[in-house]
Design an enzyme around this catalytic site. Sequence first.
Site, PDB file in Angstrom:
ATOM      1  N   THR A  97       5.160  -2.557   7.553  1.00  0.00           N
ATOM      2  CA  THR A  97       5.738  -1.374   8.051  1.00  0.00           C
ATOM      3  C   THR A  97       5.667  -0.348   6.684  1.00  0.00           C
ATOM      4  O   THR A  97       6.115  -0.677   5.882  1.00  0.00           O
ATOM      5  CB  THR A  97       7.212  -1.371   8.185  1.00  0.00           C
ATOM      6  N   LYS A 172       7.740   2.419  15.192  1.00  0.00           N
ATOM      7  CA  LYS A 172       8.733   1.792  14.821  1.00  0.00           C
ATOM      8  C   LYS A 172       9.931   2.735  13.999  1.00  0.00           C
ATOM      9  O   LYS A 172      10.778   2.203  14.023  1.00  0.00           O
ATOM     10  CB  LYS A 172       8.001   0.501  13.346  1.00  0.00           C
TER      11      LYS A 172
HETATM   12  P1  NAD Z   1       7.719 -10.022   1.667  1.00  0.00           P
HETATM   13  O1  NAD Z   1       8.283  -9.872   0.473  1.00  0.00           O
HETATM   14  O2  NAD Z   1       8.491 -11.635   2.157  1.00  0.00           O
HETATM   15  O3  NAD Z   1       6.193 -10.661   1.770  1.00  0.00           O
HETATM   16  C1  NAD Z   1       5.177 -10.011   1.057  1.00  0.00           C
HETATM   17  C2  NAD Z   1       3.854 -10.840   0.718  1.00  0.00           C
HETATM   18  O4  NAD Z   1       2.918 -10.098   0.566  1.00  0.00           O
HETATM   19  C3  NAD Z   1       4.012 -11.160  -0.097  1.00  0.00           C
HETATM   20  O5  NAD Z   1       3.980 -12.774  -0.312  1.00  0.00           O
HETATM   21  C4  NAD Z   1       3.470 -10.874  -2.124  1.00  0.00           C
HETATM   22  O6  NAD Z   1       3.324 -11.767  -2.082  1.00  0.00           O
HETATM   23  C5  NAD Z   1       2.445 -10.670  -0.727  1.00  0.00           C
HETATM   24  N1  NAD Z   1       1.299  -9.231  -1.346  1.00  0.00           N
HETATM   25  C6  NAD Z   1       1.593  -8.304  -1.975  1.00  0.00           C
HETATM   26  N2  NAD Z   1       0.916  -7.936  -2.647  1.00  0.00           N
HETATM   27  C7  NAD Z   1      -0.438  -8.499  -1.786  1.00  0.00           C
HETATM   28  C8  NAD Z   1      -1.744  -8.290  -3.022  1.00  0.00           C
HETATM   29  N3  NAD Z   1      -2.574  -7.670  -2.761  1.00  0.00           N
HETATM   30  N4  NAD Z   1      -2.598  -9.321  -2.083  1.00  0.00           N
HETATM   31  C9  NAD Z   1      -2.227 -10.095  -1.109  1.00  0.00           C
HETATM   32  N5  NAD Z   1      -0.538 -10.465  -0.989  1.00  0.00           N
HETATM   33  C10 NAD Z   1       0.522 -10.029  -1.392  1.00  0.00           C
HETATM   34  O7  NAD Z   1       7.906  -9.494   3.629  1.00  0.00           O
HETATM   35  P2  NAD Z   1       8.317  -9.254   4.812  1.00  0.00           P
HETATM   36  O8  NAD Z   1       9.157  -9.783   4.778  1.00  0.00           O
HETATM   37  O9  NAD Z   1       7.051 -10.216   4.752  1.00  0.00           O
HETATM   38  O10 NAD Z   1       7.788  -7.554   4.771  1.00  0.00           O
HETATM   39  C11 NAD Z   1       6.018  -7.943   4.943  1.00  0.00           C
HETATM   40  C12 NAD Z   1       6.150  -6.018   6.205  1.00  0.00           C
HETATM   41  O11 NAD Z   1       6.931  -6.878   7.098  1.00  0.00           O
HETATM   42  C13 NAD Z   1       6.943  -5.490   5.689  1.00  0.00           C
HETATM   43  O12 NAD Z   1       6.071  -3.899   4.957  1.00  0.00           O
HETATM   44  C14 NAD Z   1       8.008  -4.994   5.860  1.00  0.00           C
HETATM   45  O13 NAD Z   1       9.284  -4.113   5.859  1.00  0.00           O
HETATM   46  C15 NAD Z   1       7.696  -5.321   7.228  1.00  0.00           C
HETATM   47  N6  NAD Z   1       8.312  -5.493   8.684  1.00  0.00           N
HETATM   48  C16 NAD Z   1       9.588  -7.219   7.658  1.00  0.00           C
HETATM   49  C17 NAD Z   1      10.844  -7.643   8.285  1.00  0.00           C
HETATM   50  C18 NAD Z   1      11.992  -8.557   8.747  1.00  0.00           C
HETATM   51  O14 NAD Z   1      12.685  -9.362   9.155  1.00  0.00           O
HETATM   52  N7  NAD Z   1      11.393  -9.173   7.236  1.00  0.00           N
HETATM   53  C19 NAD Z   1      10.576  -7.104  10.104  1.00  0.00           C
HETATM   54  C20 NAD Z   1      10.181  -6.311  10.403  1.00  0.00           C
HETATM   55  C21 NAD Z   1       8.895  -5.694  10.039  1.00  0.00           C
END
Ligand code: NAD
Length: 296
Positions: A97, A172
Site C-alpha cells: 500500500t 484502496k
Molecule cells: P511488514 O512490516 O510486516 O513487512 C514488510 C517487510 O518488508 C518486512 O519484513 C521488511 O523487512 C521487508 N522489507 C523492507 N524493505 C525491504 C527491501 N528493500 N528488501 C527486502 N525486504 C524489505 O508489513 P506488512 O504488514 O506485511 O505490510 C506490507 C504492506 O501491505 C504495507 O504496505 C501495508 O500497508 C500493506 N497492508 C498490510 C495489511 C496488514 O494487515 N498487515 C493489510 C493490507 C495491506
Amino acid sequence: MAVIGFIGLGNMGGPMAINLVKAGHTVKVFDLFPEAVDKVVTQGATAAGSAVDAAQESDVVITMLPSGKHVESLYVSSDQPLFDVVKKDVLIIDSSTIDAATAKKVSAIAAEQGLSFVDAPVSGGVAGAAAGTLAFMVGGTKDQFDQAKPILDNMGLNIFHAGPSGAGQIAKCCNNMLLSVLMAGTAEALNMGVENGLDPAVLSEIMLQSSGNNWALQKYNPYPNVMEGVPSSNDYQGGFQVDLMYKDLGLAMDISHQSGAATPMGAQAKSLYTMHKSKGNGPLDFSSIMTLYRNE
Ligand code: NAD
C-alpha cells in the site's frame, strides 16, 4: 507454472508467498530479515541472496513492502535497481500500500524502459493473506490485468481491475477511508446509546435491522463482548492495526490534497485516529477507536 521472485516477507508477504508455493510456482524469496525468509523457505520457497537474485531470472516479480520510498528505491533508485536487471518480458506486481503518485511514477519509468509494472494493493489483512482470500485492486492496462490475474488468483478471491496505473492505490485509499469513517461513526453511536442507559448488544441489533446497518455492525462490532471472535472481544488484539489505518488515512489525505477532492469526513477520521495513536494505541486493532469515546 511461473518462476516468481517475491520480495518483502512480513506479516502479509510471507503467507502470500507460501500460497504461491502451494499453487505449484517456483518462488524465489528475499527479505532484509533472514528469519522472515526462513519461515517461507520451510514451506518450499527458495531463498535468494538479494533482491536482485530474486528478481533477475523471474517471469513475475512481486513486492510487499512498507511504503512508496521502499518501492521506488528498490526498483528505480538503489545502487542496483531491479528495473536494470529484470527480464524484458517480466510482469512486476507491487502489492504494497503506497501513495498513488509514486505508483504512477514508478510505472511510467518502467514503461520507458519497456517493462510492465502494475499496482495491486490488497484488502483482507493477515488472515486473508494466510487463507488466500485477499481482494486485489489492480491499476494498469487491461492487458496487464489479464496477465496478472491468474497469479493473483493464487492469493486472493476477488481480483478487480480498478483502472489505469495508480487506480489500485486510489481504490484502496477510498475503501479504507470509508471504513475508518463508518467504524468511528458506529463507535460514536454505540457510545451515545450506552451513556444513555442502552445495552450495546440490544442497540447493535436495532441498528443492524435499521438504516444504520453497516459492515462494522455486521462483522466487526467495536463494542467489547457484543460479538464473538472479533478484536473488540479480545482486548483489541489482532486484526488491522491503528498504525496501518493511520498510514492509509495519510495516503487518502494526500490524494485529497493533490486532486482537490473534498474529504471532510476522512479528515475528521484522520484526526480521530491521530489522537488515538498518540495515546499509544498504534498496535491495537482499529476498532479500538471505541475506547476514545468510552467514558470509563
Ligand atoms: P511488514 O512490516 O510486516 O513487512 C514488510 C517487510 O518488508 C518486512 O519484513 C521488511 O523487512 C521487508 N522489507 C523492507 N524493505 C525491504 C527491501 N528493500 N528488501 C527486502 N525486504 C524489505 O508489513 P506488512 O504488514 O506485511 O505490510 C506490507 C504492506 O501491505 C504495507 O504496505 C501495508 O500497508 C500493506 N497492508 C498490510 C495489511 C496488514 O494487515 N498487515 C493489510 C493490507 C495491506
